[in-house]
Design a protein around this motif. Structure first.
Motif, PDB file in Angstrom:
ATOM      1  N   LYS A 108      51.721  37.102  37.847  1.00  0.00           N
ATOM      2  CA  LYS A 108      51.091  35.917  39.232  1.00  0.00           C
ATOM      3  C   LYS A 108      50.153  37.785  40.046  1.00  0.00           C
ATOM      4  CE  LYS A 108      51.780  36.711  44.351  1.00  0.00           C
ATOM      5  NZ  LYS A 108      51.583  35.429  44.836  1.00  0.00           N
ATOM      6  N   LEU A 109      48.601  37.484  40.209  1.00  0.00           N
ATOM      7  CA  LEU A 109      48.124  38.717  39.844  1.00  0.00           C
ATOM      8  C   LEU A 109      47.804  39.214  41.456  1.00  0.00           C
ATOM      9  CD1 LEU A 109      45.385  40.556  38.995  1.00  0.00           C
ATOM     10  CD2 LEU A 109      43.845  38.891  39.721  1.00  0.00           C
ATOM     11  N   LEU A 110      48.366  40.410  41.550  1.00  0.00           N
ATOM     12  CA  LEU A 110      47.972  40.919  43.181  1.00  0.00           C
ATOM     13  C   LEU A 110      46.543  41.546  43.747  1.00  0.00           C
ATOM     14  CD1 LEU A 110      51.706  43.030  43.115  1.00  0.00           C
ATOM     15  CD2 LEU A 110      51.366  40.571  44.785  1.00  0.00           C
ATOM     16  N   PRO A 111      46.135  41.040  45.199  1.00  0.00           N
ATOM     17  CA  PRO A 111      44.661  41.899  45.560  1.00  0.00           C
ATOM     18  C   PRO A 111      45.110  42.832  45.284  1.00  0.00           C
ATOM     19  CG  PRO A 111      45.883  40.781  47.481  1.00  0.00           C
ATOM     20  CD  PRO A 111      46.759  40.865  45.811  1.00  0.00           C
ATOM     21  N   LYS A 120      37.616  35.598  38.803  1.00  0.00           N
ATOM     22  CA  LYS A 120      38.791  35.023  38.753  1.00  0.00           C
ATOM     23  C   LYS A 120      39.729  36.115  39.579  1.00  0.00           C
ATOM     24  CE  LYS A 120      38.015  31.259  36.262  1.00  0.00           C
ATOM     25  NZ  LYS A 120      37.932  29.595  36.911  1.00  0.00           N
ATOM     26  N   GLY A 121      40.108  35.301  40.642  1.00  0.00           N
ATOM     27  CA  GLY A 121      40.913  36.413  41.707  1.00  0.00           C
ATOM     28  C   GLY A 121      42.836  36.284  42.061  1.00  0.00           C
ATOM     29  N   PRO A 122      43.102  36.900  42.327  1.00  0.00           N
ATOM     30  CA  PRO A 122      44.481  36.363  42.640  1.00  0.00           C
ATOM     31  C   PRO A 122      45.045  34.811  43.133  1.00  0.00           C
ATOM     32  CG  PRO A 122      43.669  37.937  44.015  1.00  0.00           C
ATOM     33  CD  PRO A 122      42.713  38.134  43.358  1.00  0.00           C
ATOM     34  N   GLU A 123      43.956  33.837  43.797  1.00  0.00           N
ATOM     35  CA  GLU A 123      44.007  32.590  43.874  1.00  0.00           C
ATOM     36  C   GLU A 123      43.603  32.110  42.996  1.00  0.00           C
ATOM     37  OE1 GLU A 123      41.808  34.846  44.753  1.00  0.00           O
ATOM     38  OE2 GLU A 123      39.643  34.031  44.102  1.00  0.00           O
ATOM     39  N   GLY A 256      46.952  42.083  35.624  1.00  0.00           N
ATOM     40  CA  GLY A 256      46.486  43.253  35.872  1.00  0.00           C
ATOM     41  C   GLY A 256      47.404  44.942  34.598  1.00  0.00           C
ATOM     42  N   GLY A 257      48.436  44.034  33.139  1.00  0.00           N
ATOM     43  CA  GLY A 257      49.312  44.541  32.516  1.00  0.00           C
ATOM     44  C   GLY A 257      50.474  44.297  32.581  1.00  0.00           C
TER      45      GLY A 257
END
Ligand code: NAD
Ligand code: IPM
Ligand code: MN
Length: 352
Positions: A108-111, A120-123, A256-257
């Motif tokens: 899950k990518l956090l803001p 590509k973003g958190p959504e 994010g890693g």
């Protein structure tokens, strides 16, 4: 007041650094909540222990751990002990010995977290891997012959059982149904003409049992490509031990890693304790510098809280992590900042 007994295995490299922050987080929760406390016993098992005692953990290690509500693990493996010795002597022994057949790995990518995909973003990046965790390519079945001679050979046999495949796929179907997400089965039946054909057959059987779940099946190579090109298509993914191992490091990069990626090894029946560990390893390249990112470890503690029924605290921990990440003021070098491991841990505790 409920007291949870936690066995902690910080392990090697950055394991102890990030684990220290997980411990402090649990302590903070017990200070804030008069109804909850954690009794944490730390075990010094790992590569240093091996160099001293000739084993990664005591022979009765599983018996010792069996008495706990959950196990927290940092990371295992360090130069000086061959990886196959350290990992089979501890990590894989616990996963198999306690029948932790579900590898639960949210991506899950956090803001505010570092982004590697353009546009590509958190959504778009929010998926859960369900990894078969006890058999498959990791069964440890095989052998070597004629070592050190020109005839030398190695056999590594994948072990795929109907029972093993069905239980992990069923777990993924249940998760997809309860969360209303699409389910993707990861396969390679074009080349692996026995194991992955059985995998596909069982998936097809379960599709009929869960008509309300939107499903599809992807070859693992194409899945890797789609994770980068269109991660938004994924909700829940179910994959074999090795495929999910590889794809979840890719997933970690998308969020994010490796410093962000949490994981759980679950025995759903609760017959044995489950074990909670970040996806990352012992990171020998940065160990001892105090700059490892503790977020994966804190997020892993969140998964443990959820598992123990403390979902309210689990949510609050993720909210605290999200706040620190989105503000971007306190960040380790992998997040683009200059903060230390303990400064990030402290910021998350304060955000609680
Ligand atoms: P690794 O995950 O340890 O490191 C890969 C890269 O990611 C390194 O550059 C490292 O610095 C970075 N990284 C990882 N975690 C980080 C964090 N929290 N903060 C900032 N950067 C982070 O993988 P590796 O280098 O392939 O393996 C090192 C050792 O760890 C090997 O012995 C391997 O077998 C073992 N390993 C153990 C586990 C585990 O115990 N669960 C998982 C993976 C690898
Ligand atoms: C992981 C790790 C382990 C695995 C290794 C260290 C045996 O890479 O947890 O992802 O492959 O399962
Ligand atoms: Mn891995």
């Amino acid at each position: 007041m409920k007291t949870f007994k936690i066995a902690s295995i910080p392990g090697d490299g950055i394991g102890p650094e990030v684990m220290a922050e997980a411990h402090k987080l649990l302590e903070r929760i017990s200070e804030l909540d008069p109804e909850v406390s954690f009794e944490i016993d730390t075990f010094p098992w790992g590569c240093e222990y091996y160099l001293e005692k000739g084993e990664m953990m005591p022979e009765n290690g599983l018996e010792i751990l069996a008495g706990y509500d959950a196990i927290l693990l940092g990371a295992i493996g360090f130069p000086g002990v061959p990886d196959h010795v350290s990992l089979h002597g501890l990590l894989l022994k616990i996963r198999k010995g306690f029948d932790q057949y579900i590898g639960f790995r949210p991506i899950k990518l956090l803001p505010g977290a570092p982004r590697v995909l353009v546009g590509k973003g958190p959504e778009d990046i929010d998926m859960i891997f369900i990894r078969e965790n006890t058999e498959g390519e990791y069964a440890g079945v095989g052998g070597r012959m004629y070592e050190g001679t020109p005839r030398e050979l190695a056999l590594q046999t994948g072990v795929f059982t109907r029972a093993g495949i069905e239980r992990v796929q069923r777990y993924a179907f249940e998760l997809a149904r309860s969360t209303g997400r699409p389910l993707t089965s990861i396969t390679k039946s074009n080349a692996l003409n026995y194991s992955m054909v059985l995998w596909d057959e069982i998936f097809t059987e379960l599709v009929k049992e869960y008509p309300e779940v939107e499903t599809n099946s992807l070859l693992v190579d194409a899945a890797a490509m789609f994770m980068v090109r269109s991660p938004e298509r994924f909700g829940v993914l179910v994959a074999s031990n090795l495929f999910a191992d590889i794809l979840t490091d890719l997933g970690a990069a998308l969020q994010g890693g490796l410093g962000f990626a949490a994981g759980a090894n679950i025995n759903p029946e609760g017959k044995h304790p489950s074990m909670f560990e970040p996806i990352h390893g012992s990171a020998p390249d940065i160990a001892g510098k105090g700059i490892s990112n503790p977020i994966a470890s804190l997020w892993t503690a969140k998964l443990m809280l959820d598992h123990l029924g403390l979902t309210n605290w689990g949510e609050r921990v993720l909210a605290a992590i999200s706040k620190v990440v989105s503000e971007g003021q306190v960040a380790t070098p992998d997040m683009g900042g200059k903060a230390t491991t303990s400064e990030v841990g402290e910021a998350v505790r304060n955000a609680l």
